[in-house]
Design a protein around this motif. Sequence first.
Motif, PDB file in Angstrom:
ATOM      1  N   HIS A 119     -14.818  -1.078   2.948  1.00  0.00           N
ATOM      2  CA  HIS A 119     -15.430  -0.623   3.919  1.00  0.00           C
ATOM      3  C   HIS A 119     -14.914  -1.400   5.202  1.00  0.00           C
ATOM      4  N   ASP A 120     -14.087  -2.015   5.625  1.00  0.00           N
ATOM      5  CA  ASP A 120     -13.128  -2.430   6.652  1.00  0.00           C
ATOM      6  C   ASP A 120     -12.808  -1.136   6.796  1.00  0.00           C
ATOM      7  N   THR A 121     -11.376  -0.814   5.975  1.00  0.00           N
ATOM      8  CA  THR A 121     -10.305   0.276   6.218  1.00  0.00           C
ATOM      9  C   THR A 121     -11.514   1.815   6.982  1.00  0.00           C
ATOM     10  N   TYR A 122     -12.775   2.424   6.744  1.00  0.00           N
ATOM     11  CA  TYR A 122     -13.155   3.108   6.635  1.00  0.00           C
ATOM     12  C   TYR A 122     -13.845   3.110   8.326  1.00  0.00           C
ATOM     13  N   MET A 123     -14.893   1.770   8.741  1.00  0.00           N
ATOM     14  CA  MET A 123     -14.899   1.704   9.646  1.00  0.00           C
ATOM     15  C   MET A 123     -13.377   1.147  11.019  1.00  0.00           C
ATOM     16  N   LEU A 124     -12.275   0.519  10.436  1.00  0.00           N
ATOM     17  CA  LEU A 124     -11.434   1.747  11.316  1.00  0.00           C
ATOM     18  C   LEU A 124     -11.070   2.583  11.538  1.00  0.00           C
ATOM     19  N   ILE A 125     -11.081   3.989  10.557  1.00  0.00           N
ATOM     20  CA  ILE A 125     -10.408   4.856  10.106  1.00  0.00           C
ATOM     21  C   ILE A 125     -11.845   5.893  11.799  1.00  0.00           C
ATOM     22  N   ASP A 126     -12.934   5.115  11.346  1.00  0.00           N
ATOM     23  CA  ASP A 126     -14.012   5.776  11.832  1.00  0.00           C
ATOM     24  C   ASP A 126     -13.527   5.621  12.963  1.00  0.00           C
ATOM     25  N   SER A 127     -13.143   4.608  13.711  1.00  0.00           N
ATOM     26  CA  SER A 127     -13.106   4.155  15.117  1.00  0.00           C
ATOM     27  C   SER A 127     -11.848   4.749  15.908  1.00  0.00           C
ATOM     28  N   PHE A 128     -11.107   4.732  14.708  1.00  0.00           N
ATOM     29  CA  PHE A 128      -9.492   4.793  15.144  1.00  0.00           C
ATOM     30  C   PHE A 128      -8.489   5.805  14.508  1.00  0.00           C
ATOM     31  N   THR A 129      -9.247   7.432  15.016  1.00  0.00           N
ATOM     32  CA  THR A 129      -9.213   8.374  14.353  1.00  0.00           C
ATOM     33  C   THR A 129      -7.691   9.176  14.419  1.00  0.00           C
ATOM     34  N   SER A 130      -6.521   7.829  14.726  1.00  0.00           N
ATOM     35  CA  SER A 130      -5.147   8.120  14.650  1.00  0.00           C
ATOM     36  C   SER A 130      -4.564   7.864  13.223  1.00  0.00           C
ATOM     37  N   LYS A 131      -3.741   8.873  13.066  1.00  0.00           N
ATOM     38  CA  LYS A 131      -3.280   8.695  11.392  1.00  0.00           C
ATOM     39  C   LYS A 131      -1.597   8.155  11.136  1.00  0.00           C
ATOM     40  N   ASP A 132      -0.923   6.974  13.099  1.00  0.00           N
ATOM     41  CA  ASP A 132      -0.217   6.599  12.910  1.00  0.00           C
ATOM     42  C   ASP A 132      -0.884   4.750  13.097  1.00  0.00           C
ATOM     43  N   ILE A 133      -0.518   5.248  11.032  1.00  0.00           N
ATOM     44  CA  ILE A 133      -0.947   3.939  10.984  1.00  0.00           C
ATOM     45  C   ILE A 133       0.287   3.187   9.892  1.00  0.00           C
ATOM     46  N   ASP A 134       0.034   2.097  10.064  1.00  0.00           N
ATOM     47  CA  ASP A 134       1.748   1.149  10.164  1.00  0.00           C
ATOM     48  C   ASP A 134       0.853  -0.008   9.011  1.00  0.00           C
ATOM     49  N   PHE A 135       1.747  -0.809   7.956  1.00  0.00           N
ATOM     50  CA  PHE A 135       1.033  -2.100   6.915  1.00  0.00           C
ATOM     51  C   PHE A 135       2.076  -2.770   7.123  1.00  0.00           C
ATOM     52  N   ASP A 136       1.194  -4.109   6.582  1.00  0.00           N
ATOM     53  CA  ASP A 136       1.964  -5.208   6.579  1.00  0.00           C
ATOM     54  C   ASP A 136       1.334  -6.081   5.445  1.00  0.00           C
ATOM     55  N   ILE A 137       2.189  -6.628   4.330  1.00  0.00           N
ATOM     56  CA  ILE A 137       1.466  -7.755   3.656  1.00  0.00           C
ATOM     57  C   ILE A 137       2.172  -8.742   3.590  1.00  0.00           C
ATOM     58  N   PRO A 138       1.909  -9.899   4.858  1.00  0.00           N
ATOM     59  CA  PRO A 138       3.423 -10.984   4.843  1.00  0.00           C
ATOM     60  C   PRO A 138       2.601 -11.018   3.042  1.00  0.00           C
ATOM     61  N   SER A 139       4.147 -11.767   2.551  1.00  0.00           N
ATOM     62  CA  SER A 139       4.900 -12.084   1.855  1.00  0.00           C
ATOM     63  C   SER A 139       3.958 -13.888   1.398  1.00  0.00           C
ATOM     64  N   SER A 140       3.346 -14.520   2.126  1.00  0.00           N
ATOM     65  CA  SER A 140       3.107 -15.660   2.715  1.00  0.00           C
ATOM     66  C   SER A 140       2.042 -15.670   2.027  1.00  0.00           C
ATOM     67  N   PHE A 141       1.296 -14.836   1.980  1.00  0.00           N
ATOM     68  CA  PHE A 141      -0.018 -15.060   1.358  1.00  0.00           C
ATOM     69  C   PHE A 141       0.009 -14.515  -0.103  1.00  0.00           C
ATOM     70  N   ASP A 142      -1.131 -14.993  -1.108  1.00  0.00           N
ATOM     71  CA  ASP A 142      -0.604 -15.012  -2.011  1.00  0.00           C
ATOM     72  C   ASP A 142      -1.711 -14.039  -3.253  1.00  0.00           C
ATOM     73  N   LYS A 143      -2.224 -13.508  -2.209  1.00  0.00           N
ATOM     74  CA  LYS A 143      -2.972 -12.047  -2.684  1.00  0.00           C
ATOM     75  C   LYS A 143      -3.847 -12.258  -3.572  1.00  0.00           C
ATOM     76  N   LYS A 144      -4.905 -12.998  -4.479  1.00  0.00           N
ATOM     77  CA  LYS A 144      -5.785 -13.396  -4.885  1.00  0.00           C
ATOM     78  C   LYS A 144      -6.594 -14.372  -4.303  1.00  0.00           C
ATOM     79  N   ASP A 145      -6.340 -15.426  -4.124  1.00  0.00           N
ATOM     80  CA  ASP A 145      -7.749 -16.521  -2.561  1.00  0.00           C
ATOM     81  C   ASP A 145      -7.433 -16.143  -1.331  1.00  0.00           C
TER      82      ASP A 145
END
Length: 264
Positions: A150-176
Amino acid sequence: MKESNEIIVIIWEWYWWRILSSKLSKYQVIFFDPRVKDYEELQVLNPIFILVATPSYVHFAIVSKLLENWFNVFCEKPFCSNQNERDILFNMPSINNNKLFIDNVFLYKKAYIDFKAYIEKHKSNIANIQFSWKKYWTFSDTLYNDLVYHDTYMLIDSFTSKDIDFDIPSSFDKKDELLIKWTIGQINFSLYYNRLSKEKKEKNIIIELKSWELFVFDFYKDNDDALKVMLSFLIEDKIDIIKNNRLAFDTGATLEIIKNLING
Protein backbone atom coordinates in the motif's frame (compact mmCIF):
# COMPACT_ATOMS: atom_id res chain seq x y z
CA MET A 1 -24.14 1.40 -15.86
CA LYS A 2 -24.67 -2.37 -15.51
CA GLU A 3 -28.02 -3.69 -14.32
CA SER A 4 -28.09 -4.27 -10.56
CA ASN A 5 -29.13 -7.94 -10.85
CA GLU A 6 -25.98 -9.03 -12.69
CA ILE A 7 -23.60 -11.34 -10.89
CA ILE A 8 -20.28 -10.71 -9.18
CA VAL A 9 -18.37 -13.88 -8.29
CA ILE A 10 -15.88 -14.02 -5.41
CA ILE A 11 -13.30 -16.79 -5.19
CA TRP A 12 -11.96 -18.80 -2.23
CA GLU A 13 -11.49 -16.56 0.83
CA TRP A 14 -14.41 -16.40 3.29
CA TYR A 15 -12.89 -13.33 4.93
CA TRP A 16 -13.21 -11.35 1.69
CA TRP A 17 -16.49 -13.01 0.87
CA ARG A 18 -18.06 -11.41 3.97
CA ILE A 19 -16.52 -7.99 3.34
CA LEU A 20 -17.10 -7.74 -0.40
CA SER A 21 -20.61 -9.17 -0.37
CA SER A 22 -21.62 -6.44 2.09
CA LYS A 23 -20.11 -3.77 -0.19
CA LEU A 24 -21.94 -5.12 -3.23
CA SER A 25 -25.39 -5.50 -1.71
CA LYS A 26 -27.18 -4.22 -4.82
CA TYR A 27 -25.63 -7.03 -6.88
CA GLN A 28 -26.23 -10.75 -6.73
CA VAL A 29 -23.03 -12.08 -5.18
CA ILE A 30 -22.08 -15.75 -5.50
CA PHE A 31 -19.25 -17.58 -3.75
CA PHE A 32 -17.19 -19.81 -6.04
CA ASP A 33 -14.30 -22.05 -4.97
CA PRO A 34 -12.19 -23.34 -7.91
CA ARG A 35 -10.73 -26.08 -5.74
CA VAL A 36 -14.08 -27.88 -5.69
CA LYS A 37 -15.94 -26.46 -8.72
CA ASP A 38 -15.32 -26.34 -12.46
CA TYR A 39 -14.70 -23.03 -14.26
CA GLU A 40 -17.31 -24.01 -16.86
CA GLU A 41 -19.98 -23.29 -14.26
CA LEU A 42 -19.04 -19.60 -14.47
CA GLN A 43 -19.87 -19.43 -18.17
CA VAL A 44 -23.54 -19.93 -17.33
CA LEU A 45 -23.47 -17.19 -14.70
CA ASN A 46 -21.96 -14.56 -17.04
CA PRO A 47 -20.78 -12.18 -14.27
CA ILE A 48 -19.81 -8.53 -14.74
CA PHE A 49 -16.52 -9.12 -12.96
CA ILE A 50 -14.96 -12.04 -11.11
CA LEU A 51 -13.28 -10.86 -7.92
CA VAL A 52 -10.21 -12.93 -7.08
CA ALA A 53 -9.60 -12.83 -3.32
CA THR A 54 -7.15 -15.66 -2.84
CA PRO A 55 -3.62 -16.01 -1.46
CA SER A 56 -1.23 -14.20 -3.80
CA TYR A 57 0.76 -17.32 -4.68
CA VAL A 58 -2.21 -18.67 -6.68
CA HIS A 59 -3.12 -15.41 -8.42
CA PHE A 60 -1.29 -16.30 -11.62
CA ALA A 61 -2.93 -19.70 -12.07
CA ILE A 62 -6.45 -18.47 -11.31
CA VAL A 63 -6.32 -15.15 -13.18
CA SER A 64 -4.76 -16.66 -16.30
CA LYS A 65 -7.50 -19.31 -16.40
CA LEU A 66 -10.22 -16.68 -16.06
CA LEU A 67 -8.73 -14.40 -18.71
CA GLU A 68 -8.38 -17.32 -21.11
CA ASN A 69 -12.11 -17.85 -20.72
CA TRP A 70 -12.94 -14.22 -21.56
CA PHE A 71 -13.98 -13.07 -18.10
CA ASN A 72 -13.43 -9.59 -16.70
CA VAL A 73 -11.24 -9.99 -13.61
CA PHE A 74 -10.69 -7.95 -10.45
CA CYS A 75 -7.63 -9.25 -8.57
CA GLU A 76 -6.63 -8.48 -5.01
CA LYS A 77 -3.15 -7.07 -4.50
CA PRO A 78 -0.34 -7.86 -4.74
CA PHE A 79 -0.90 -9.13 -8.26
CA CYS A 80 1.92 -11.60 -8.98
CA SER A 81 5.17 -12.60 -7.35
CA ASN A 82 7.51 -12.00 -10.30
CA GLN A 83 7.88 -9.93 -13.44
CA ASN A 84 7.42 -12.81 -15.87
CA GLU A 85 3.96 -13.60 -14.46
CA ARG A 86 3.00 -9.92 -14.50
CA ASP A 87 4.09 -9.58 -18.15
CA ILE A 88 2.01 -12.56 -19.24
CA LEU A 89 -1.18 -11.54 -17.44
CA PHE A 90 -1.05 -7.87 -18.38
CA ASN A 91 -0.90 -8.83 -22.07
CA MET A 92 -3.82 -11.27 -21.99
CA PRO A 93 -6.74 -8.79 -21.83
CA SER A 94 -5.55 -6.98 -24.98
CA ILE A 95 -5.69 -10.31 -26.83
CA ASN A 96 -9.13 -11.41 -25.60
CA ASN A 97 -10.67 -7.92 -25.29
CA ASN A 98 -11.65 -8.41 -21.66
CA LYS A 99 -10.67 -6.44 -18.55
CA LEU A 100 -8.14 -6.99 -15.79
CA PHE A 101 -8.13 -4.67 -12.78
CA ILE A 102 -5.72 -4.76 -9.82
CA ASP A 103 -6.95 -3.57 -6.42
CA ASN A 104 -5.80 -0.07 -5.46
CA VAL A 105 -8.28 0.71 -2.69
CA PHE A 106 -6.06 3.11 -0.71
CA LEU A 107 -6.11 5.58 -3.62
CA TYR A 108 -9.82 6.11 -2.86
CA LYS A 109 -9.39 6.89 0.83
CA LYS A 110 -10.03 10.50 1.74
CA ALA A 111 -6.76 10.69 3.72
CA TYR A 112 -4.80 9.72 0.61
CA ILE A 113 -6.68 12.14 -1.65
CA ASP A 114 -5.93 14.94 0.84
CA PHE A 115 -2.29 13.79 1.06
CA LYS A 116 -1.83 13.83 -2.71
CA ALA A 117 -3.42 17.29 -3.05
CA TYR A 118 -1.07 18.57 -0.34
CA ILE A 119 1.92 17.06 -2.16
CA GLU A 120 0.96 18.77 -5.41
CA LYS A 121 0.72 22.11 -3.63
CA HIS A 122 3.93 21.88 -1.53
CA LYS A 123 6.19 19.48 -3.45
CA SER A 124 9.05 21.97 -3.84
CA ASN A 125 9.09 22.66 -0.08
CA ILE A 126 9.06 19.07 1.24
CA ALA A 127 12.06 17.81 3.22
CA ASN A 128 10.92 14.39 4.45
CA ILE A 129 7.90 12.08 4.35
CA GLN A 130 7.34 9.25 6.82
CA PHE A 131 4.83 6.42 6.46
CA SER A 132 4.26 4.85 9.88
CA TRP A 133 2.37 1.68 10.82
CA LYS A 134 2.24 0.67 14.51
CA LYS A 135 0.75 -2.43 16.14
CA TYR A 136 0.04 -4.26 12.88
CA TRP A 137 -1.09 -7.83 13.36
CA THR A 138 1.61 -10.06 11.88
CA PHE A 139 4.78 -10.15 9.81
CA SER A 140 6.16 -12.12 6.85
CA ASP A 141 4.17 -11.87 3.61
CA THR A 142 1.27 -10.05 5.29
CA LEU A 143 3.56 -7.12 6.04
CA TYR A 144 5.03 -7.05 2.53
CA ASN A 145 1.83 -7.76 0.61
CA ASP A 146 -0.40 -5.43 2.57
CA LEU A 147 1.33 -2.61 4.43
CA VAL A 148 4.50 -2.19 2.37
CA TYR A 149 2.57 -2.68 -0.88
CA HIS A 150 0.00 0.00 0.00
CA ASP A 151 2.71 2.47 0.98
CA THR A 152 4.74 1.71 -2.14
CA TYR A 153 1.94 2.31 -4.62
CA MET A 154 0.85 5.49 -2.84
CA LEU A 155 4.40 6.83 -3.20
CA ILE A 156 4.76 5.73 -6.82
CA ASP A 157 1.38 7.25 -7.65
CA SER A 158 2.34 10.57 -6.02
CA PHE A 159 5.97 10.76 -7.21
CA THR A 160 6.51 9.59 -10.78
CA SER A 161 10.32 9.67 -10.70
CA LYS A 162 11.96 6.28 -11.27
CA ASP A 163 15.17 7.54 -9.60
CA ILE A 164 14.66 5.51 -6.41
CA ASP A 165 17.33 4.40 -3.92
CA PHE A 166 16.62 2.02 -1.01
CA ASP A 167 18.32 1.41 2.31
CA ILE A 168 17.33 -1.19 4.92
CA PRO A 169 19.24 -0.28 8.13
CA SER A 170 20.86 -3.39 9.64
CA SER A 171 19.98 -2.30 13.19
CA PHE A 172 16.32 -3.25 12.63
CA ASP A 173 15.38 -6.90 13.20
CA LYS A 174 13.11 -7.06 10.10
CA LYS A 175 10.51 -9.12 11.97
CA ASP A 176 8.95 -6.97 14.66
CA GLU A 177 10.41 -3.66 13.53
CA LEU A 178 11.29 -2.61 10.00
CA LEU A 179 12.54 0.65 8.49
CA ILE A 180 12.84 1.21 4.76
CA LYS A 181 14.54 4.42 3.65
CA TRP A 182 13.82 5.78 0.18
CA THR A 183 15.18 8.64 -1.86
CA ILE A 184 13.11 9.79 -4.82
CA GLY A 185 14.67 12.76 -6.58
CA GLN A 186 15.46 15.28 -3.83
CA ILE A 187 12.95 13.99 -1.26
CA ASN A 188 13.71 11.54 1.55
CA PHE A 189 11.12 8.99 2.65
CA SER A 190 10.94 6.46 5.45
CA LEU A 191 8.54 3.55 5.74
CA TYR A 192 8.43 2.48 9.38
CA TYR A 193 6.67 -0.61 10.78
CA ASN A 194 6.61 -1.57 14.48
CA ARG A 195 4.54 -4.62 15.42
CA LEU A 196 5.29 -4.43 19.16
CA SER A 197 4.72 -0.72 19.68
CA LYS A 198 3.23 0.22 23.06
CA GLU A 199 1.40 3.05 21.37
CA LYS A 200 -2.11 2.64 20.05
CA LYS A 201 -2.63 1.15 16.61
CA GLU A 202 -2.04 3.81 14.00
CA LYS A 203 -1.38 4.46 10.34
CA ASN A 204 -0.03 7.91 9.62
CA ILE A 205 1.72 9.77 6.85
CA ILE A 206 3.83 12.61 8.25
CA ILE A 207 5.16 15.36 5.98
CA GLU A 208 8.01 17.58 7.15
CA LEU A 209 8.51 20.81 5.21
CA LYS A 210 11.85 22.57 4.82
CA SER A 211 10.43 25.21 7.16
CA TRP A 212 10.22 22.44 9.86
CA GLU A 213 6.41 22.42 9.83
CA LEU A 214 4.77 18.98 10.25
CA PHE A 215 1.49 17.76 8.73
CA VAL A 216 -0.09 14.41 9.65
CA PHE A 217 -2.61 12.41 7.60
CA ASP A 218 -4.33 9.81 9.81
CA PHE A 219 -5.69 6.80 7.90
CA TYR A 220 -7.47 5.25 10.89
CA LYS A 221 -9.62 8.33 11.33
CA ASP A 222 -10.56 8.06 7.67
CA ASN A 223 -13.98 6.38 7.80
CA ASP A 224 -15.01 6.82 4.17
CA ASP A 225 -15.92 3.62 2.36
CA ALA A 226 -13.05 3.48 -0.11
CA LEU A 227 -13.64 -0.13 -1.10
CA LYS A 228 -17.26 0.48 -2.04
CA VAL A 229 -16.28 3.60 -4.02
CA MET A 230 -13.55 1.75 -5.91
CA LEU A 231 -15.79 -1.18 -6.83
CA SER A 232 -18.61 1.13 -7.93
CA PHE A 233 -16.22 3.10 -10.15
CA LEU A 234 -14.88 -0.13 -11.63
CA ILE A 235 -18.30 -1.60 -12.43
CA GLU A 236 -19.51 1.72 -13.87
CA ASP A 237 -16.38 1.94 -16.08
CA LYS A 238 -15.10 5.15 -14.47
CA ILE A 239 -11.51 3.97 -13.93
CA ASP A 240 -8.53 4.24 -16.30
CA ILE A 241 -7.63 0.54 -16.08
CA ILE A 242 -4.47 0.84 -18.17
CA LYS A 243 -3.07 3.55 -15.89
CA ASN A 244 -4.12 1.62 -12.80
CA ASN A 245 -2.47 -1.59 -13.94
CA ARG A 246 0.75 0.20 -14.85
CA LEU A 247 0.86 1.44 -11.27
CA ALA A 248 0.29 -2.12 -10.02
CA PHE A 249 3.03 -3.40 -12.33
CA ASP A 250 5.57 -0.81 -11.13
CA THR A 251 4.60 -1.39 -7.49
CA GLY A 252 5.00 -5.16 -7.83
CA ALA A 253 8.45 -4.71 -9.35
CA THR A 254 9.47 -2.31 -6.56
CA LEU A 255 8.15 -4.65 -3.86
CA GLU A 256 10.22 -7.45 -5.39
CA ILE A 257 13.35 -5.30 -5.02
CA ILE A 258 12.48 -4.49 -1.39
CA LYS A 259 11.92 -8.17 -0.51
CA ASN A 260 15.25 -9.12 -2.06
CA LEU A 261 17.04 -6.41 -0.08
CA ILE A 262 15.43 -7.47 3.19
CA ASN A 263 16.00 -11.18 2.64
CA GLY A 264 19.58 -10.66 1.51
